[in-house]
Write an enzyme that holds these catalytic residues in place. Structure first.
Site, mmCIF file in Angstrom:
data_model
loop_
_atom_site.group_PDB
_atom_site.id
_atom_site.type_symbol
_atom_site.label_atom_id
_atom_site.label_comp_id
_atom_site.label_asym_id
_atom_site.label_seq_id
_atom_site.Cartn_x
_atom_site.Cartn_y
_atom_site.Cartn_z
ATOM 1 N N HIS A 1 0.827 -1.217 0.000
ATOM 2 C CA HIS A 1 0.000 0.000 0.000
ATOM 3 C C HIS A 1 0.858 1.263 0.000
ATOM 4 C CE1 HIS A 1 -3.647 -2.249 0.648
ATOM 5 N NE2 HIS A 1 -3.175 -2.788 1.754
ATOM 6 N N ASP B 1 -4.351 -12.713 3.989
ATOM 7 C CA ASP B 1 -5.653 -12.276 4.510
ATOM 8 C C ASP B 1 -6.761 -12.611 3.501
ATOM 9 O OD1 ASP B 1 -4.566 -8.791 4.119
ATOM 10 O OD2 ASP B 1 -4.713 -10.426 2.673
HETATM 11 C C1 LIG Z 1 -0.843 -5.334 3.994
HETATM 12 C C2 LIG Z 1 -2.358 -5.278 4.055
HETATM 13 O O1 LIG Z 1 -2.895 -5.244 2.740
HETATM 14 O O2 LIG Z 1 -2.868 -6.459 4.624
HETATM 15 N N1 LIG Z 1 -2.779 -4.105 4.826
HETATM 16 C C3 LIG Z 1 -4.211 -3.961 5.087
HETATM 17 C C4 LIG Z 1 -4.538 -2.615 5.736
HETATM 18 C C5 LIG Z 1 -6.026 -2.521 6.108
HETATM 19 C C6 LIG Z 1 -6.392 -1.178 6.667
HETATM 20 N N2 LIG Z 1 -7.793 -1.106 6.948
HETATM 21 ZN ZN LIG Z 2 -4.041 -7.177 3.035
#
Ligand SMILES: CC(O)(O)NCCCCN
Ligand SMILES: [Zn+2]
Length: 680
Positions: free
Chosen positions: A139, A269
């Site tokens: 990000h 995730d």
């Molecule tokens: C590295 C990542 O993509 O898992 N970060 C997710 C951040 C979520 C913020 N709401």
């Molecule tokens: Zn993520």
């Protein structure tokens, strides 16, 4: 040239120092234990000792400036001496980021670990590898931290590889459940970096809620066509949705792009139980995704950790990834093999958006755009309140302990002892040319034993001793595979059609419920497939008179292009989706007389079909095909990625042929679906 071997693992516990010092419900999931528990899990499966340890290092300021501004670097550097109050204040300048006094050091280690992996792979010290790093990167942007990311590890790695190794085509695959908008911004005008990301989107409802995360963000200027966004507009996506995305979007692009290096923004995730993703895909799916990407860039694959916040799900998925990088058999995928309507709609949309930029999409039917564009808007409204097509039994109560117990049981069936030997063959005459260290000689069966085995059927066809002996050899190899003593095997035969038919019957009689047979050339004998215990796909030059395809006996007329290998579209768009829908326990690949495919097309088939049946394959090949035997043995032995030849896009006629077969069978074999039927 034999390819490099070995899998690097890069891990440094110092990266666990970075942590949240105050309360912040958005960021409190990015905990140090993500790294340490993943590493512990790798140790518990004895995977660490099988990898080549490569040390992390600090990324230099110069390397960080390949992507980030000096201002961003200075701000990050200045936080090292801040107190908690100051750290909190600086962190509030960014969307979902927190600083700790050690963050700057950890982020430089994350960059350095990533670059160490690129060097280890590009130098040939190892074939592939994984870097367990935090803070993550995808990000972060030129001048901003974002979404737990400070420096964009993967983007820096791509710029570094272009600079140091003169690479001109790098593929970045981002299977994290969030959109790596940082990577998109950095490379959106750059045709030398192909960026693919899928991400939870829910029609822009889900974080970071950007319009430019949708499927129509295809890149800018010279970079048009080199940015691929596949939005998931519902939660609960599962294994079949992810595999369909690879078959019908990513892999055709990737093989046409023909990257020199593949880097994965590997966030877990997107796996089951994760609080962010709310998806249903189980850890073994990452073994399949990894296995597919290992067939590109001559195996040069760098996997870099991004997100993943359910510790058990994260750890199991990391282990599935590393196990596959090491060349272990790919575990059987679980779950119903049918993508949901929402996934198919996203797949259809991104294919249509990219039609102007890709040869393999030249003949894509986008007529649905005319009448559907308004309707899909209505679709958004209409479907916004319905539950997802998939059972979300696990994720909706999203109870961490419940998921842990589910995964304990689930992974018990998935992890199996790795067969000691990869490939078996017979030490008969002429086989010495494809022996390699992975290969084991199997003693021949004696004639009486063979006769009794064959007596049940085809006995009338077995008149010569030579044929009887070759059947015996093949059965000796097949038995080793059926008993799971070896992973795969290769048998030369004077009558491949007969040997394949005997292998199919013997496997079913041994107790295998679903045996896939991909037969290249004239099949002559077609076993009875009524009971569904066999699925035959016959690739032959022309329609066999009077033989029509049916659900378990499909003929695909294909003559390879003289210029090069145009078989990718048939394998990715038809054969793999059917095979994955069928979920065989064994795969028989046979090459008979008058084959209409080249060696590179057949090698591609063998390499990609290893994702099925825990990689159990028996190859039966006409004994006159010496060079084919060699390249298939190589593909089976895993010593090197076989040369898939020069990529040639499919002609309009061939695209139509696949589409016709897809329309004919997509209700039976649902993984074929890549467009929503008109009228929805
Ligand atoms: C590295 C990542 O993509 O898992 N970060 C997710 C951040 C979520 C913020 N709401
Ligand atoms: Zn993520």
């Amino acid at each position: 040239v034999a390819m490099a071997s070995g899998t690097a693992l890069i891990y440094d516990e110092k990266m666990a120092t970075h942590k949240l010092l105050w309360s912040d419900p958005i960021c409190d999931i990015e905990v140090p234990e993500r790294l340490s528990s993943s590493y512990e899990q790798l140790k518990s499966y004895h995977l660490v000792e099988r990898c080549v340890p490569v040390p992390a290092r600090e990324g230099s300021e110069e390397e960080i400036l390949l992507v980030h501004s000096l201002e961003h670097l200075e701000v990050a550097k200045s936080t090292q001496t801040m107190n908690e109050e100051e750290l909190k204040r600086v962190s509030e300048n960014y969307d979902a980021f927190f600083f700790h006094p050690s963050t700057y050091h950890c982020a430089r280690l994350a960059v350095g670990a990533t670059l160490q992996l690129v060097d280890a792979v590009m130098s040939g010290e190892v074939r592939n590898g994984m870097a367990l790093v935090r803070p993550p990167g995808h990000h972060s942007q030129r001048n901003a931290a974002n979404g737990f990311c400070l420096f964009n590890n993967v983007a820096i790695a791509a710029e570094y590889a272009k600079l140091k190794y003169g690479l001109q085509r790098i593929l970045i695959v981002d299977w994290d459940v969030h959109h790596g908008q940082g990577i998109q911004y950095i490379f959106e005008e750059d045709p030398s970096v192909l960026y693919f990301s899928w991400h939870r989107y829910e029609h822009q409802e889900f974080w970071p809620s950007l319009k430019e995360s949708d499927y129509d963000a295809v890149g800018l200027g010279k970079g048009k066509g080199f940015n691929i966004n596949l939005p998931w507009n519902k939660v609960g996506m599962g294994n079949s949705d992810y595999l369909a995305a690879f078959f019908h979007v990513l892999l055709p692009m990737a093989f046409e792009f023909d990257p020199e290096l593949v880097i994965v923004s590997s966030g877990y995730d997107s796996g089951i139980g994760d609080p962010e993703g709310q998806m249903n895909a189980t850890p073994e799916v990452f073994a399949h995704l990894t296995h597919f990407l290992m067939q590109l860039a001559n195996g040069k694959l760098c996997v870099i950790l991004e997100g993943g916040y359910h510790l058990k799900s994260l750890g199991e998925s990391v282990c599935m990834t590393v196990k596959t990088l090491l060349g272990d058999p790919v575990p059987q995928i679980t779950g119903e093999m049918a993508p949901c309507l929402s996934a198919v709609e996203s797949i259809q949309n991104v294919r249509a958006a990219h039609k102007p930029y890709w040869k393999w999409l030249a003949y894509e039917d986008t007529s649905f755009l005319q009448n559907l564009s308004t309707k899909s808007h209505l679709l958004k409204k209409a479907n916004s309140n319905t539950s997802t097509e998939h059972e979300t039994k696990i994720t909706n109560n999203n109870n961490t302990v419940k998921v842990e117990r589910f995964l304990e049981l689930h992974m018990k069936n998935i992890l199996f002892p790795v067969p000691p030997i990869k490939t078996a063959t017979i030490g008969s005459e002429g086989s010495e040319h494809f022996l390699s260290e992975h290969v084991q000689l199997v003693k021949e069966m004696d004639k009486t034993e063979i006769k009794s085995l064959v007596s049940g059927f085809y006995a009338d066809l077995v008149e010569e001793d030579k044929i009887l002996l070759s059947l015996g050899s093949m059965l000796a190899i097949l038995d080793k595979i059926l008993k799971k003593e070896v992973c795969n095997g290769i048998a030369a035969s004077p009558t491949a059609a007969l040997s394949a038919a005997v292998a199919l019957r013997h496997s079913v009689r041994f107790g295998f419920q679903r045996v896939l047979c991909v037969f290249v050339g004239d099949m002559q004998i077609t076993p009875n497939t009524e009971d569904g215990k066999m699925l035959i796909i016959n690739i032959c030059e022309k329609e066999q008179p009077g033989k029509t395809s049916c659900k378990h006996c499909i003929s695909l007329n294909w003559k390879e292009d003289a210029e090069g290998n145009d078989f990718f579209s048939a394998v990715l768009g038809f054969i793999l989706p059917v095979a994955y829908s069928y979920q065989p326990n064994l795969t028989v690949i046979a090459v008979g007389p008058n084959r209409s495919l080249g060696i590179s097309g057949i090698s591609l088939l063998v390499a990609l079909l290893q994702g099925l049946a825990e990689s159990r394959i028996v190859a039966v090949i006409e004994d006159t095909e010496i060079s084919l035997l060699q390249s298939v043995a190589k593909a089976l032995g895993g010593a090197s990625t076989p040369p898939f030849g020069i990529y040639v896009p499919p002609t309009q006629e061939k695209v139509k042929k696949i589409k016709a077969l897809r329309d004919q069978f997509q209700q039976e074999w649902k993984m074929l679906q890549c467009s929503v039927k008109d009228g929805i």
